[in-house]
Design an enzyme around this catalytic site. Structure first.
Site: not given
Ligand code: COA
Length: 415
Positions: A17, A73, A75, A97, A104, A136-137, A139, A168, A247-249
């Site tokens: 999001q 992809d 990677k 991410f 990475r 990781k975080v 909302e 978010d 607020g003040g009101q």
């Molecule tokens: N091709 C290949 N790999 C891809 C890719 C693509 N097109 N798109 C994503 N990936 C991979 C990433 O490289 C990552 O791989 P790695 O862990 O081996 O390095 C993997 O997908 C997962 O990415 P990640 O961001 O860790 O996803 P998640 O689902 O595990 O975590 C969140 C989700 C939201 C918790 C995390 O992205 C995060 O904390 N983001 C920052 C804060 C944030 O925006 N939070 C609110 C989200 S609404």
């Protein structure tokens, strides 16, 4: 008519999001947003909270309008080559991410700079540098860590998260502003820069008034507009203030006619000092005007709950819309508690494009929230979200890939 961000190309590595809110806004302002997704699955939200089997969810469609989607992809070395070509061509890379994931993938800030020194790299992360920077975080974590939850709810209840997605979507908005500012600064410096919006920081920015109150509390030990005053106790941290105005009101949510069966038969009522005379007249308590316990805002503070109780005795005799009409005749600030159903059906919001109906090839028609920012020279037309990989061939052709090369990449599952 042109758009404010015409010509700006965004390499959109966002998902879920926060990031998608940012890039959707940039797309609405005219940027060409190319969303990169993994073949097969794409943004995880395409499949989350589905209301129609095998169709992109509303969660996805409502956050990804006006974008193009390519599957690559990241990677795979050949996929990386596609992305490197895009880095050279684009103005901004936006990602949210988990910390370290972009590095990475091989797209460190240094590598991106080598490829395109003008590139702006914009990130949403849960936390800025510090003890939690690697976390990781989502909302609600941000709402809790940014001060919103501890200051939301009622004094006798637990901390509460709010339905407004301030962690978010709120952080996505902050990031969009940072990106536009970086694009502006690039005009004079010729260089890109990193833009970071941490969700904890974004939430805290929106909770600014609560840090204000923390310092007031530390100095005086009491806050007269809080419901804890005068009978409750204050501790050493800003307490939850129920529906107090902040607020003040002074303000509070009051029942309206039908509240027994309708959970949204309520109105927010502000006892704004300049219209105190009108408030007393409307509710039939003219004697308050001369009673020293009610005559001044300061005198009223210890009786606020009693005052709201009396006003509520009046609002309970009106439905929320009638109450709103009567109060507005007197310029008394108030607002009906609108349900999502009422908002979805409100004609004036359709007229301004704040609520839009969008047609989608597999979903059919659905409602979305349009661009809340209205610009006289950059109108927004909301177009549907892309299907997964809908624009892969088109974008690869723009990068100079021939049809055979695209077919080979597809056969190797790179795209
Ligand atoms: N091709 C290949 N790999 C891809 C890719 C693509 N097109 N798109 C994503 N990936 C991979 C990433 O490289 C990552 O791989 P790695 O862990 O081996 O390095 C993997 O997908 C997962 O990415 P990640 O961001 O860790 O996803 P998640 O689902 O595990 O975590 C969140 C989700 C939201 C918790 C995390 O992205 C995060 O904390 N983001 C920052 C804060 C944030 O925006 N939070 C609110 C989200 S609404």
């Amino acid at each position: 008519m042109g758009k404010a961000l015409d010509g700006v190309r965004i390499l959109d590595f966002t998902h879920v999001q926060s990031g998608p809110t940012c890039t959707q806004l940039l797309a609405w302002l005219g940027a060409d947003v190319i969303k990169v997704e993994r073949a097969g699955e794409g943004d995880i939200t395409r499949g989350q909270l589905r209301d129609i089997p095998d169709v992109d969810s509303l969660y996805f469609t409502m956050l990804n309008h006006n974008k193009r989607s390519i599957t690559v992809d990241a990677k795979n070395p050949k996929g990386k080559a596609v992305l490197e070509a895009l880095v050279k061509k684009c103005d901004v890379l936006v990602e949210n991410f988990a910390p370290g994931a972009l590095d990475r993938m091989g797209f460190t800030w240094e590598r991106i700079q080598e490829l395109n020194p003008k590139m702006i790299v914009a990130s949403v992360k849960g936390f800025g540098p510090g003890p939690y920077e690697d976390c990781k975080v989502y909302e609600n974590v941000a709402q809790c860590a940014g001060g919103a939850a501890s200051t939301t709810g009622f004094d006798d209840g637990p901390p509460l998260v709010t339905g407004a997605q301030i962690g978010d979507s709120g952080t996505g908005l902050h990031l969009a502003l940072g990106i536009v500012a970086a694009l502006y600064q690039r005009k004079s410096t010729g260089r890109g820069q990193k833009v970071l919006a941490a969700m904890q920081d974004g939430v805290l920015n929106l909770c600014r008034v609560k840090l204000r109150d923390q310092q007031r509390l530390a100095r005086t030990g009491v806050m007269h507009e809080y419901p804890q005053y005068p009978n409750g106790k204050f501790g050493d941290a800003v307490p939850r203030a129920g529906n107090a105005s902040g607020g003040g009101q002074p303000g509070w949510i009051l029942k309206c006619k039908g509240w027994e069966t309708d959970p949204n038969a309520y109105i927010y009522f502000i006892t704004q000092a300049p219209v105190w005379k009108d408030i007393c007249t409307v509710i039939g308590r003219e004697e308050w005007l001369t009673d020293p316990r009610y005559a001044t805002p300061k005198a009223r503070l210890p009786h606020l709950m009693e005052i709201f109780g009396e006003i509520e005795a009046w609002t309970k005799t009106k439905n929320k819309f009638d109450a709103m009409d009567i109060l507005n005749e007197h310029d008394i600030p108030c607002g009906p508690i609108l349900s999502m159903k009422e908002i979805a059906e409100e004609p004036s919001l359709r007229k301004t494009g704040t609520i839009v109906e969008v047609d989608h090839p597999t979903r059919g028609k659905y409602l979305s929230v349009g661009n809340p920012i209205k610009m006289s020279d950059s109108a927004t037309e909301v177009t549907r979200s892309p299907l997964l990989g809908e624009h892969t061939d088109e974008v690869l052709a723009e990068l100079g890939y021939g049809k055979d090369e695209v077919a080979a990449l597809r056969a190797e599952k790179v795209i």
